[in-house]
Design a protein around this motif. Structure first.
Motif, mmCIF file in Angstrom:
data_model
loop_
_atom_site.group_PDB
_atom_site.id
_atom_site.type_symbol
_atom_site.label_atom_id
_atom_site.label_comp_id
_atom_site.label_asym_id
_atom_site.label_seq_id
_atom_site.Cartn_x
_atom_site.Cartn_y
_atom_site.Cartn_z
ATOM 1 N N GLN A 1 0.868 -1.177 0.000
ATOM 2 C CA GLN A 1 0.000 0.000 0.000
ATOM 3 C C GLN A 1 0.907 1.229 0.000
ATOM 4 N N PRO A 2 1.466 1.590 -1.143
ATOM 5 C CA PRO A 2 2.502 2.645 -1.184
ATOM 6 C C PRO A 2 2.049 3.961 -0.582
ATOM 7 N N LEU A 3 0.831 4.375 -0.881
ATOM 8 C CA LEU A 3 0.376 5.654 -0.340
ATOM 9 C C LEU A 3 0.199 5.600 1.175
ATOM 10 N N TYR A 4 -0.104 4.430 1.680
ATOM 11 C CA TYR A 4 -0.324 4.273 3.120
ATOM 12 C C TYR A 4 0.991 4.076 3.869
ATOM 13 N N GLY A 5 2.086 3.911 3.130
ATOM 14 C CA GLY A 5 3.388 3.785 3.772
ATOM 15 C C GLY A 5 3.982 2.400 3.704
ATOM 16 N N SER A 6 3.222 1.417 3.211
ATOM 17 C CA SER A 6 3.741 0.064 3.064
ATOM 18 C C SER A 6 4.217 -0.100 1.622
ATOM 19 N N THR A 7 5.531 -0.106 1.444
ATOM 20 C CA THR A 7 6.090 -0.001 0.102
ATOM 21 C C THR A 7 6.252 -1.336 -0.605
ATOM 22 N N SER A 8 6.166 -2.433 0.090
ATOM 23 C CA SER A 8 6.373 -3.731 -0.544
ATOM 24 C C SER A 8 5.373 -4.736 0.004
ATOM 25 N N ASP A 9 5.185 -5.809 -0.767
ATOM 26 C CA ASP A 9 4.308 -6.880 -0.309
ATOM 27 C C ASP A 9 4.888 -7.506 0.965
ATOM 28 N N GLN A 10 3.986 -7.913 1.831
ATOM 29 C CA GLN A 10 4.392 -8.594 3.053
ATOM 30 C C GLN A 10 3.814 -9.998 3.027
ATOM 31 N N ASP A 11 4.695 -10.978 3.028
ATOM 32 C CA ASP A 11 4.294 -12.384 3.051
ATOM 33 C C ASP A 11 5.043 -13.057 4.196
ATOM 34 N N GLU A 12 4.300 -13.632 5.102
ATOM 35 C CA GLU A 12 4.901 -14.197 6.302
ATOM 36 C C GLU A 12 4.247 -15.523 6.646
ATOM 37 N N VAL A 13 5.055 -16.454 7.089
ATOM 38 C CA VAL A 13 4.567 -17.752 7.548
ATOM 39 C C VAL A 13 4.935 -17.917 9.013
#
Length: 783
Positions: free
Chosen positions: A683-695
């Protein structure tokens, strides 16, 4: 009362007294060294029997020998008196010597359920002296005490010879179980005058082998509730603090006041002193905590951090909670530190979180209303020496009041909510996203907002089963603003007014049509749901401070909410329709299914989620377009302990997965396991610049009756890094608990002073704990 009856009653009382006295000694053995308020008056060892209690005596034979002056009952003797029950082969009272003798498989059951066993019991009729052979006591808290012989002297000393004490919870269901630990003593002496229990030549045995020898130890007996003394030591180890030993001392100041002072020696950082003072009042409790250290080796910490820069570090905290009456309470929770990371670095109990919320509050709860007034200040515990994140936090005062009308209003339910918020921030909170867009989580200055919201709704069931719920709502806000303008970096429009008002009127209708399908061995409910909310545009959208509605996630849980914003600072405006389908299935074999899916449509007016905002809260939320993303949630529960759930958000155009949470878990008698995958699209505009994938994975396996191993791993797929991991082993039979845990965290912002740790704990029920570090394993909270 006839003379014979008096003699018989004395005989019975003496027998019962012996059991009570022996039980009192057993409880005295149970009192740990940290027992807490000497000066408590000892209760009489006399059985507490009502004056009008009835005596029931049964035996095969009762003999009164006038020549020898002896009264004897023999053969399956059973005595019930005042809640006490005694069984023996024979009980004899010698009037000349004044002694009472019970023999043969003696068993005394006390009113509270404790059981005393003995082979022979010989006491005087004034209860001052006595002797018992082959003593064994089983208490209701599942502890055991045994001794070869027991002796009572002068009415105040009770002596056990060659005594053994342990706790054995599994014995209730597994009589063959043997406890892992025992306390054995050559002599145990209970003094009824000094209220103490003295152990002589005592050994503590673990796994059948003595591991500690105590020549002499004196502890309070069971009548003493609180007493000053040293508590069990605690041990710890952390990478940058070193090995540590903590020695607590408990101080019973008065019946309503006490303190614990703990001295900890750390091999790398020196001497840490902690104190906790507690004072209880008739309507509440106040706790004061202090701690301090002069660090020996600051170079152990990351250079440039507050941990490496500070030498003398300290904290003071105060916590109180008081009841004004059964419905009203007030209290506070305040922490003050010399720097912003001391409590977290040294893992000070209850003060070591990343964010510590200081607050004072007044709360009231009625049958249909609730009042809550709070003042907040937030401590951000990180390694930044300039405390930038903490200085950007606001000081806030918040009042919430909710009311539900006690009876129907025009046949429906009427609810009202009032919120008053005052925020003051002394430093601008601003960040710039990777796209160069500025976000303003907080503006410097002061703002005030008073909100009142009233909602009325009523449910009708139409012919054929259609459920209709009309809704009317009205909201008004009065807002005062004395904040700095965000400046040219803000892409929206910020109001220049010192005071503004806004309102929102809503008319809504919800329609549900639950359909029941019943088959052989299962039942299913399918429920189409449609909602429409008609309202004007949001006034001053994006032009006002946004303090409490910054976090927003659109998913199946809030699909059918009237206002999907998380706080009062934003209002959802414009006409919107929500449609979806809810399903619930249950099967006779124990399986259960549940699902929700749907979509939201912006029909008219200005879409609040598409308007600009100081924190870009609606950006990439899935609601910023006229047709929202699809949201769904599905879950299954199996009788075997297997469960699975999946929730997600799909792009409305191409069904691209934008957010997902998938969990598979199993809860069995031997295995417990969980696997969770989380995906959050950038969410680039919201401040999250990259995908987050976590296990995230966690598992526990019980490989023996009381032994189990457990572990957890968190893996960042995009970075290819294990961010958290840990493993441990534990033994727990409810009387003995042993656990050792290794944990590691990889921290990229240098706010974590200790990146790995080892913790161990051994606990003996009724005795106490020995701790080395922390054995908490939050990843297993799923179980």
């Amino acid at each position: 009362m006839a003379a014979g009856n008096r003699k018989r009653m004395k005989l019975i009382n003496a027998a019962l007294l012996a059991g009570v006295a022996l039980h009192a000694l057993a409880i005295g053995m149970n009192a740990p060294a940290m027992a807490q308020d000497a000066g408590t008056r000892i209760d009489s060892l006399q059985p507490n029997i009502a004056a009008d209690a009835k005596l029931l005596l049964t035996a095969n034979e009762l003999v009164y020998n006038r020549d020898a002056e002896k009264v004897t009952v023999r053969g399956n003797v059973q005595i019930e008196y005042g809640g006490y029950k005694m069984v023996a082969r024979q009980v004899e009272y010698d009037q000349r010597s004044g002694r009472i003798l019970a023999t043969g498989d003696i068993q005394l059951i006390e009113p509270d359920g404790n059981i005393v066993y003995a082979e022979k019991m010989d006491v005087t009729d004034d209860f001052a002296d006595g002797f018992v052979e082959a003593l064994r006591i089983e208490t209701t808290d599942l502890t055991r005490l045994a001794a070869e012989t027991g002796e009572r002297r002068s009415g105040e000393l009770f002596i056990l010879n060659r005594a053994v004490y342990t706790a054995c919870t599994p014995c209730a269901t597994k009589p063959e179980h043997r406890s892992l630990w025992h306390i054995k003593a050559q002599r145990v002496i209970q003094n009824g005058r000094t209220h103490t229990v003295r152990l002589e030549n005592a050994y503590f045995e673990l796994f059948g082998r003595p591991i500690a020898y105590i020549p002499v130890m004196e502890i309070p007996d069971h009548t003493v509730k609180r007493k000053s003394g040293f508590l069990f030591p605690h041990f710890r180890y952390a990478q940058k603090l070193g090995a540590g030993v903590s020695v607590p001392y408990y101080w019973a100041i008065s019946p309503y006041m006490d303190a614990t002072i703990t001295a900890t020696g750390l091999t790398r950082q020196g001497f840490l002193l902690e104190g906790e003072f507690r004072q209880r009042f008739h309507n509440g409790l106040h706790t004061l905590n202090v701690a301090g250290i002069s660090q020996l080796d600051r170079d152990q910490f990351t250079p440039g951090t507050v941990d490496a820069l500070e030498t003398n570090r300290a904290m003071v905290a105060s916590r109180g909670r008081f009841e004004i009456n059964p419905r009203w309470t007030f209290g506070w929770d305040v922490l003050v530190q010399t720097d912003n990371n001391f409590a977290k670095t040294y893992d000070l109990s209850t003060f070591d979180g990343t964010t510590y919320t200081n607050q004072a509050y007044l709360s009231g709860l009625g049958e249909r209303n609730h009042f809550d007034l709070r003042a907040f200040y937030f401590d951000i515990q990180d390694a930044d020496p300039d405390s930038l994140a903490e200085n950007q936090q606001p000081i806030a005062q918040v009042l919430d009041y909710s009311y539900t009308a006690p009876g129907p209003v025009f046949g429906g339910e009427l609810n009202a909510d009032i919120n008053l918020t005052n925020v003051k921030r002394s430093r601008l909170d601003r960040d710039i996203t990777a796209l160069g867009v500025e976000r303003f989580p907080g503006l410097e200055g002061t703002s005030h907002r008073l909100t009142a919201d009233v909602e009325w709704k009523r449910t009708f069931i139409a012919p054929g089963g259609l459920v209709l719920t009309p809704l009317l709502a009205a909201r008004g806000d009065a807002i005062g603003i004395n904040m700095d303008d965000p400046g040219a970096g803000y892409t929206g429009t910020f109001t220049n007014s010192d005071a503004v008002t806004r309102r929102m009127l809503t008319a809504g209708l919800e329609a549900r049509y639950p359909m029941l399908f019943a088959g052989e061995g299962s039942s299913h409910i399918l429920e189409p749901i449609g909602q429409i909310y008609v309202r004007p545009n949001e006034q001053f959208a994006g032009a006002l401070p946004n303090e409490d509605a910054q976090s927003f996630v659109f998913d199946a849980t809030n699909l059918f909410e009237r206002d999907k914003f998380s706080g009062f600072d934003r209002i959802e405006g414009g006409t919107r329709a929500n449609i979806g389908l809810r399903y619930t299935g249950s099967f006779d074999n124990g399986y259960g299914l549940r699902a929700v899916a749907g979509q939201s449509f912006h029909i008219g007016g200005v879409n609040s989620f598409a308007t600009d905002d100081l924190v870009k809260v609606g950006s990439d939320s899935g609601l910023e377009t006229d047709r929202s993303d699809y949201v769904a949630m599905f879950g299954i529960d199996a009788p075997s302990g297997l469960m699975a759930s999946l929730s997600g958000r799909l792009d409305e155009k191409n069904f691209r997965l934008r957010r997902a949470d998938a969990t598979v878990g199993y809860l069995g008698l031997t295995w417990q396991a969980a696997l969770t995958y989380t995906r959050i699209e950038a969410q680039p505009l919201y401040g999250s610049t990259s995908d987050q994938d976590e296990v995230q994975t966690a598992a526990a396996y019980r490989f023996h009756d009381y032994w189990s191993v457990f572990g957890a791993v968190t893996y960042d797929i995009n970075a290819g890094v294990v961010t958290r991991n840990g493993v441990g082993i534990t033994y727990d039979d409810q009387d003995t608990l042993f656990s050792i845990v290794y944990r590691q965290e990889r921290d990229t912002d240098s706010s974590l002073a200790n990146d790995w740790s080892i913790g161990a704990r051994i606990s003996f029920r009724t005795l106490g704990d020995v701790n080395v570090g922390s054995t908490e394993f939050e990843e297993l909270d799923y179980f």
